[in-house]
Enzyme design. Sequence first.
Site, PDB file in Angstrom:
ATOM      1  CG  ASP A   7      -1.665   1.351   1.523  1.00 21.91           C
ATOM      2  OD1 ASP A   7      -1.640   2.160   0.584  1.00 21.91           O
ATOM      3  OD2 ASP A   7      -2.141   1.598   2.649  1.00 21.91           O
ATOM      4  CE  LYS A  69      -1.368   7.183  -3.267  1.00 18.75           C
ATOM      5  NZ  LYS A  69      -1.937   6.190  -2.540  1.00 18.75           N
ATOM      6  CD  GLU A 146      -4.959   3.738  -2.420  1.00 17.73           C
ATOM      7  OE1 GLU A 146      -5.667   4.475  -1.635  1.00 17.73           O
ATOM      8  OE2 GLU A 146      -3.950   4.213  -2.588  1.00 17.73           O
ATOM      9  CG  ASP A 169      -8.670   4.727   1.850  1.00 12.73           C
ATOM     10  OD1 ASP A 169      -8.181   5.225   3.166  1.00 12.73           O
ATOM     11  OD2 ASP A 169      -8.056   4.065   1.278  1.00 12.73           O
TER      12      ASP A 169
HETATM   13  P1  ADP Z   1      -2.644   7.536   3.767  1.00 15.49           P
HETATM   14  O1  ADP Z   1      -3.557   6.444   3.303  1.00 15.49           O
HETATM   15  O2  ADP Z   1      -3.144   8.774   3.161  1.00 15.49           O
HETATM   16  O3  ADP Z   1      -1.075   7.230   3.631  1.00 15.49           O
HETATM   17  P2  ADP Z   1      -3.085   6.616   6.676  1.00 15.49           P
HETATM   18  O4  ADP Z   1      -4.437   5.985   5.928  1.00 15.49           O
HETATM   19  O5  ADP Z   1      -2.011   5.773   7.087  1.00 15.49           O
HETATM   20  O6  ADP Z   1      -2.894   7.503   5.455  1.00 15.49           O
HETATM   21  O7  ADP Z   1      -3.753   7.722   7.346  1.00 15.49           O
HETATM   22  C1  ADP Z   1      -2.848   8.712   7.845  1.00 15.49           C
HETATM   23  C2  ADP Z   1      -3.686   9.491   8.692  1.00 15.49           C
HETATM   24  O8  ADP Z   1      -4.257   8.740   9.850  1.00 15.49           O
HETATM   25  C3  ADP Z   1      -2.935  10.966   9.286  1.00 15.49           C
HETATM   26  O9  ADP Z   1      -3.599  12.052   9.118  1.00 15.49           O
HETATM   27  C4  ADP Z   1      -3.028  10.526  10.924  1.00 15.49           C
HETATM   28  O10 ADP Z   1      -2.773  11.487  11.826  1.00 15.49           O
HETATM   29  C5  ADP Z   1      -4.309   9.908  11.144  1.00 15.49           C
HETATM   30  N1  ADP Z   1      -4.336   8.923  12.278  1.00 15.49           N
HETATM   31  C6  ADP Z   1      -3.441   7.918  12.559  1.00 15.49           C
HETATM   32  N2  ADP Z   1      -3.888   7.380  13.548  1.00 15.49           N
HETATM   33  C7  ADP Z   1      -4.754   7.853  14.033  1.00 15.49           C
HETATM   34  C8  ADP Z   1      -5.721   7.655  15.068  1.00 15.49           C
HETATM   35  N3  ADP Z   1      -5.386   6.818  16.174  1.00 15.49           N
HETATM   36  N4  ADP Z   1      -6.762   8.637  15.306  1.00 15.49           N
HETATM   37  C9  ADP Z   1      -6.989   9.588  14.590  1.00 15.49           C
HETATM   38  N5  ADP Z   1      -6.248   9.898  13.308  1.00 15.49           N
HETATM   39  C10 ADP Z   1      -5.313   8.989  13.166  1.00 15.49           C
HETATM   40 MG    MG Z   2      -4.297   4.766   2.393  1.00 11.46          MG
END
Ligand code: ADP
Ligand code: MG
Length: 602
Positions: A7, A69, A146, A169
Site C-alpha cells: 500500500d 503521491k 485501493e 477510505d
Molecule cells: P494514507 O493512506 O493517506 O497514507 P493513512 O491511512 O495511513 O494515510 O492515514 C494517515 C492519517 O491517519 C493521518 O492524518 C493520521 O493523523 C491519522 N491517524 C493515524 N492514527 C490515528 C488515530 N489513532 N486517530 C486519529 N487519526 C489517526
Molecule cells: Mg491509504
Amino acid sequence: MAIIGIDLGTTNSLAACWRDGRLELIPGEDGNVLFPSAVGYVEGEGFLVGAAAKERLLTNPGDTVASFKCFMGTAKEYRLGSRMYTPMELSAMVLERLKRNAERVLQEEVEEAIVTVPAYFNDKQRSDTKKAAQVAGLRVERLINEPSAAALAYRMAVGEEDRTLIVFDFGGGTLDLSYVECFDNVIEIVAVAGDNHLGGDDIDRAIQSHFCKVNGLVEEKLSLEELARIRNLAEQSKCALSASGQADMGLTVGGRVCRAQLNEDILFEICMPLFGKMKQLFLHLLEDADSRVSQIDDLVMVGGSSRLGVVKRFLSELLGKEPVVLDETDRVVALGAGIYAGIRRRGEEIRDMLLTDVCPFTLGIGIRNRSGQDKNILSPMIERNSTLPASCRNRFVTTSDYQREILVKIYQGEEYYVDDNVYLGEVAIEVALKPAGQAWVDVQFTYDINGILHVSVENEMGERRQILLANQALSEEELERYSKELEKIMRPPMEQPENQEMLARFLAYFENSTGERREHIGAMIDYITQGLCSGRKKTVRNAIENARAWLAMLEETQDTREERLFDGRDFYDWEEEEEDQEDGEASRSGLEEEQEENDDAR
Ligand code: ADP
Ligand code: MG
C-alpha cells in the site's frame, strides 16, 4: 522468490505478504509496520527515508518532503540537496526500503509486488507508479485499486456472502469513497467519488486553528517552526483522543504557556465543515452508482483517520446504521494487497478472483465543433465510472465533401474542448469519396482492467485500422495475448451467442402469445435487454438468472395452457410410438385387423 503486496500511501506505506498459510504485515527495523512516505536529505549523510525523514519534517522542513503521491503523474519536482526529484523517484525510494525490509524479514529475494493505487488514478499516475516500482527493482504485473484491496480484506474478515459496500477510505490527505459490489468471485467497483484535499491533515489544521483561537494567537504572525509545532501537537492530541476520549493540549509559544481542551464534542464541532463536504461526496457517489443508502449492506471504514470516534459518529447519523470498522483501519488496504499477492504466488489464475474496476475518467475522440468554431470538442466513447472491462462502438460521418480520410484522435478527460484533455494517440483511415455526412466509419473503444485501450476504426468498405494504447511497454507476446483477451471483451453480453439464443426463445413465446400473457413476456424482454446492456456485472448476472427462471416458468405454464385448451386430453406421443415400433411390438392396428377378420369368420 517472494511476492509482496504494497500500500503505497500518501502519508504511510505498508507491505504485506502471505507466509506459511498466513497473512502478515512486514515490520520495519523499528518494529513498526507503518512506514512514513517521507524522504529527506542531509548533507554529508545522504538520504533519510521513512520515520527518520518524518521526524525531520518538523525541524528541517526545507530538506524533507512528504505527501508527494498527491503530485504523482505531474511535472512537479522537489529539491533535495543539489538535485531535483520527481514524485516517481521519491516513491521509488520508499518502495526500495519496503522491498529491503521484506527481504530481511522473509530471508529471501523479493522480485515482484502488487501495488495499490487510488481508483481515480489516471494512466499517467498509474504508469509512474509502475516505473517507481521498476526503479526500486520490483516487477509489477498488476496495480490494484485501493478500494478493491480493502474489499478483499473485508471479505476475508466477514465472509464470502453477496454484499454491497461503500468503502470509506479516510487517510492523511484524501477521502476516497467507492461503491463496491461483491458477489461470487467478483469484486466490482461500481462508482468512485473523492476529495484530494480532505483528510486527517485538514483535521489537524482545524485543531491548530482552534488552539490558536482559544489562546488568542494569530496564525499569520507565527513562525513556520511555531506553526509546525502546534500542528504536531494537534495531530498527537487527535490520535490520543481515539484512545482516551480526552486530551489536554499544552505548548509554550513565544515564551507563553498555551493550553486547550480537546474532547469528542469539541472535535465534532471543529470537524463540522469537513462533515458537510463528506455528505456531498456521499450524494455524488450514490447518484453515480444509481443507488440509495437503503441498498448498502455495509460501510467499511478504512484509513488512519477512520479511527476517529467522531467520524464514526457522524457516519452513523448520516447513514442511519453502524459502520463496520475493521481492526486497525490503516492496515486494511495493505492486507488486501497481501491477499492478492498470495493469490498470485499460489499461481492461481487472476481470473479466479475477478476484480472489476471502473474507468475513473472519460475516454473519447475529437470531433468537429457543431458551431463551426475551429476548436474540436470531445465526443465521449467510454464515460467515467464505466465498469471495466468496457467496450463501446459509435458511427461517425465525414464533415467535408469528398474527404479522403478520417483522422480519429483519442483523448482522455472531462473537458469540453479536446485541447483541454490529455491526448493519447490517433488512427487514420481512408473513407469512401462522398459528399459530407455520407461517408462513415465505425469507431470501437475497448478498455480493459490493465489500463489498456484498444481503438479500432472500420470504414464502410470493411477495412480496419487499429491502435493499442498501453500505459506500459508491452512485448510482442503480451500484445498478442492482450489482443486475444480484448476480442472477448469487445463482444458485450447482449451480443454473446448464448444470450442471443435465450432472447430468441422469449421472442418466440411473445409471438405465440396474446393478451396479458403477451404483455408479461414483453415486460420480461424489456427487463432482460436492459440488464444485458447495463454494463454492470451484477445486473447482467441477475438478468441472466431471472431470464432462466422465467423460461422454465413459461415452459411450465405453456404445458398447463395446452392442458386447459385441450380439456386435459393427453397429446399423442409420437416419440414413444416410434420407439415401440423399433422394439418390434405388434401394432394396435394389426391387432384390430385380426379381430375384424375373426368377426367376419363368425
Ligand atoms: P494514507 O493512506 O493517506 O497514507 P493513512 O491511512 O495511513 O494515510 O492515514 C494517515 C492519517 O491517519 C493521518 O492524518 C493520521 O493523523 C491519522 N491517524 C493515524 N492514527 C490515528 C488515530 N489513532 N486517530 C486519529 N487519526 C489517526
Ligand atoms: Mg491509504
